[in-house]
Design a protein around this motif. Structure first.
Motif, PDB file in Angstrom:
ATOM      1  N   ARG A   5      -5.994  30.647 -19.386  1.00 14.82           N
ATOM      2  CA  ARG A   5      -6.233  31.467 -18.192  1.00 14.82           C
ATOM      3  C   ARG A   5      -7.644  32.043 -18.198  1.00 14.82           C
ATOM      4  NH1 ARG A   5      -5.286  33.303 -13.459  1.00 14.82           N
ATOM      5  NH2 ARG A   5      -4.630  35.412 -13.030  1.00 14.82           N
ATOM      6  N   THR A   6      -8.251  32.164 -19.363  1.00 13.50           N
ATOM      7  CA  THR A   6      -9.585  32.755 -19.458  1.00 13.50           C
ATOM      8  C   THR A   6     -10.694  31.744 -19.175  1.00 13.50           C
ATOM      9  OG1 THR A   6      -9.611  32.315 -21.816  1.00 13.50           O
ATOM     10  CG2 THR A   6      -8.860  34.488 -21.133  1.00 13.50           C
ATOM     11  N   ALA A   7     -10.349  30.475 -18.951  1.00 16.32           N
ATOM     12  CA  ALA A   7     -11.387  29.474 -18.670  1.00 16.32           C
ATOM     13  C   ALA A   7     -12.099  29.835 -17.377  1.00 16.32           C
ATOM     14  CB  ALA A   7     -10.763  28.086 -18.554  1.00 16.32           C
ATOM     15  N   LEU A   8     -13.413  29.706 -17.362  1.00 19.54           N
ATOM     16  CA  LEU A   8     -14.205  30.067 -16.194  1.00 19.54           C
ATOM     17  C   LEU A   8     -14.568  28.835 -15.383  1.00 19.54           C
ATOM     18  CD1 LEU A   8     -16.631  32.669 -17.777  1.00 19.54           C
ATOM     19  CD2 LEU A   8     -14.628  33.112 -16.377  1.00 19.54           C
ATOM     20  N   PRO A   9     -14.741  29.015 -14.082  1.00 13.98           N
ATOM     21  CA  PRO A   9     -15.142  27.883 -13.251  1.00 13.98           C
ATOM     22  C   PRO A   9     -16.595  27.491 -13.510  1.00 13.98           C
ATOM     23  CG  PRO A   9     -15.132  29.888 -11.961  1.00 13.98           C
ATOM     24  CD  PRO A   9     -14.590  30.243 -13.317  1.00 13.98           C
ATOM     25  N   ALA A  10     -16.925  26.272 -13.167  1.00 10.70           N
ATOM     26  CA  ALA A  10     -18.304  25.787 -13.217  1.00 10.70           C
ATOM     27  C   ALA A  10     -18.505  24.940 -11.971  1.00 10.70           C
ATOM     28  CB  ALA A  10     -18.556  24.976 -14.483  1.00 10.70           C
ATOM     29  N   GLY A  11     -19.720  24.697 -11.594  1.00  9.74           N
ATOM     30  CA  GLY A  11     -19.950  23.916 -10.391  1.00  9.74           C
ATOM     31  C   GLY A  11     -21.416  23.802 -10.057  1.00  9.74           C
ATOM     32  N   GLN A  12     -21.704  23.755  -8.747  1.00  8.28           N
ATOM     33  CA  GLN A  12     -23.073  23.551  -8.283  1.00  8.28           C
ATOM     34  C   GLN A  12     -23.295  24.304  -6.980  1.00  8.28           C
ATOM     35  OE1 GLN A  12     -24.140  19.437  -7.729  1.00  8.28           O
ATOM     36  NE2 GLN A  12     -26.282  19.873  -8.155  1.00  8.28           N
ATOM     37  N   ALA A  13     -24.546  24.725  -6.767  1.00  4.12           N
ATOM     38  CA  ALA A  13     -24.932  25.456  -5.565  1.00  4.12           C
ATOM     39  C   ALA A  13     -25.654  24.532  -4.597  1.00  4.12           C
ATOM     40  CB  ALA A  13     -25.848  26.622  -5.933  1.00  4.12           C
ATOM     41  N   PHE A  14     -25.416  24.748  -3.309  1.00  6.52           N
ATOM     42  CA  PHE A  14     -26.022  23.938  -2.262  1.00  6.52           C
ATOM     43  C   PHE A  14     -26.583  24.846  -1.173  1.00  6.52           C
ATOM     44  CE2 PHE A  14     -22.847  21.446  -4.343  1.00  6.52           C
ATOM     45  CZ  PHE A  14     -23.413  20.187  -4.448  1.00  6.52           C
ATOM     46  N   LEU A  15     -27.751  24.482  -0.661  1.00  6.25           N
ATOM     47  CA  LEU A  15     -28.359  25.187   0.459  1.00  6.25           C
ATOM     48  C   LEU A  15     -28.493  24.176   1.590  1.00  6.25           C
ATOM     49  CD1 LEU A  15     -29.619  27.814   1.466  1.00  6.25           C
ATOM     50  CD2 LEU A  15     -31.801  27.042   0.538  1.00  6.25           C
ATOM     51  N   HIS A  16     -27.863  24.467   2.722  1.00  5.95           N
ATOM     52  CA  HIS A  16     -27.822  23.536   3.853  1.00  5.95           C
ATOM     53  C   HIS A  16     -27.302  22.171   3.418  1.00  5.95           C
ATOM     54  CE1 HIS A  16     -29.917  26.480   6.276  1.00  5.95           C
ATOM     55  NE2 HIS A  16     -30.871  26.542   5.355  1.00  5.95           N
ATOM     56  N   GLY A  17     -26.312  22.150   2.510  1.00  5.63           N
ATOM     57  CA  GLY A  17     -25.685  20.919   2.087  1.00  5.63           C
ATOM     58  C   GLY A  17     -26.419  20.128   1.014  1.00  5.63           C
ATOM     59  N   THR A  18     -27.565  20.628   0.543  1.00  8.28           N
ATOM     60  CA  THR A  18     -28.359  19.929  -0.469  1.00  8.28           C
ATOM     61  C   THR A  18     -28.408  20.783  -1.738  1.00  8.28           C
ATOM     62  OG1 THR A  18     -29.731  18.969   1.273  1.00  8.28           O
ATOM     63  CG2 THR A  18     -30.625  18.920  -0.956  1.00  8.28           C
ATOM     64  N   ALA A  19     -28.268  20.133  -2.890  1.00  3.68           N
ATOM     65  CA  ALA A  19     -28.336  20.861  -4.156  1.00  3.68           C
ATOM     66  C   ALA A  19     -29.635  21.649  -4.229  1.00  3.68           C
ATOM     67  CB  ALA A  19     -28.241  19.885  -5.331  1.00  3.68           C
TER      68      ALA A  19
END
Length: 135
Positions: free
Chosen positions: A55-69
């Motif tokens: 339960r303590t696992a944290l999310p990870a991912g990516q940020a996008f501005l106007h649909g572009t990384a």
């Protein structure tokens, strides 16, 4: 928003919303735009931990501005607990947006974030004792 609807547990959905808001806030503060920035143009795709993950696992991912990384940026996300509570009321999210060469808008969490971000709790007395007076 559809990804949030897929999270059935109310507590888990609240945690995700708070993490996403904290990530957005870190970017607009880092750029100096503040709330004048169009927050709808900034998206974070956060992957959920595996169902078997603790339960303590944290999310990870990516940020996008106007649909572009977002090139040249990296995000560090950490969940802080004020005490031993497992409830949302006893925890806070800390996010830092940093400009880094080669950054691709990645969101680092857990051990990856720990290597880049050290956090210490300070009392107000400690802050005042170590404050530098500017004249």
């Amino acid at each position: 928003m559809d990804a949030l609807k897929e999270i059935e547990d109310d507590q888990a959905r609240l945690e995700r919303i708070l993490a996403l808001w904290t990530l957005k806030e870190s970017f607009v503060k880092a750029t100096g735009d503040g709330l004048h920035f169009d927050l709808k143009s900034l998206q974070f795709r956060v992957t959920s931990p595996a169902p078997s993950a603790p339960r303590t696992a944290l999310p990870a991912g990516q940020a996008f501005l106007h649909g572009t990384a977002i090139e040249g940026w990296r995000f560090l996300l950490k969940k802080l607990r004020m005490d031993n509570s497992t409830e949302a009321s006893g925890s806070y999210w800390l996010a830092v947006a940093t400009q880094v060469p080669g950054g691709e808008g990645e969101i680092l969490t857990g051990g990856d974030a720990e290597r880049h971000m050290k956090v210490s709790w300070l009392t107000m007395d400690e802050i005042l004792r170590n404050a530098t007076h500017i004249i």
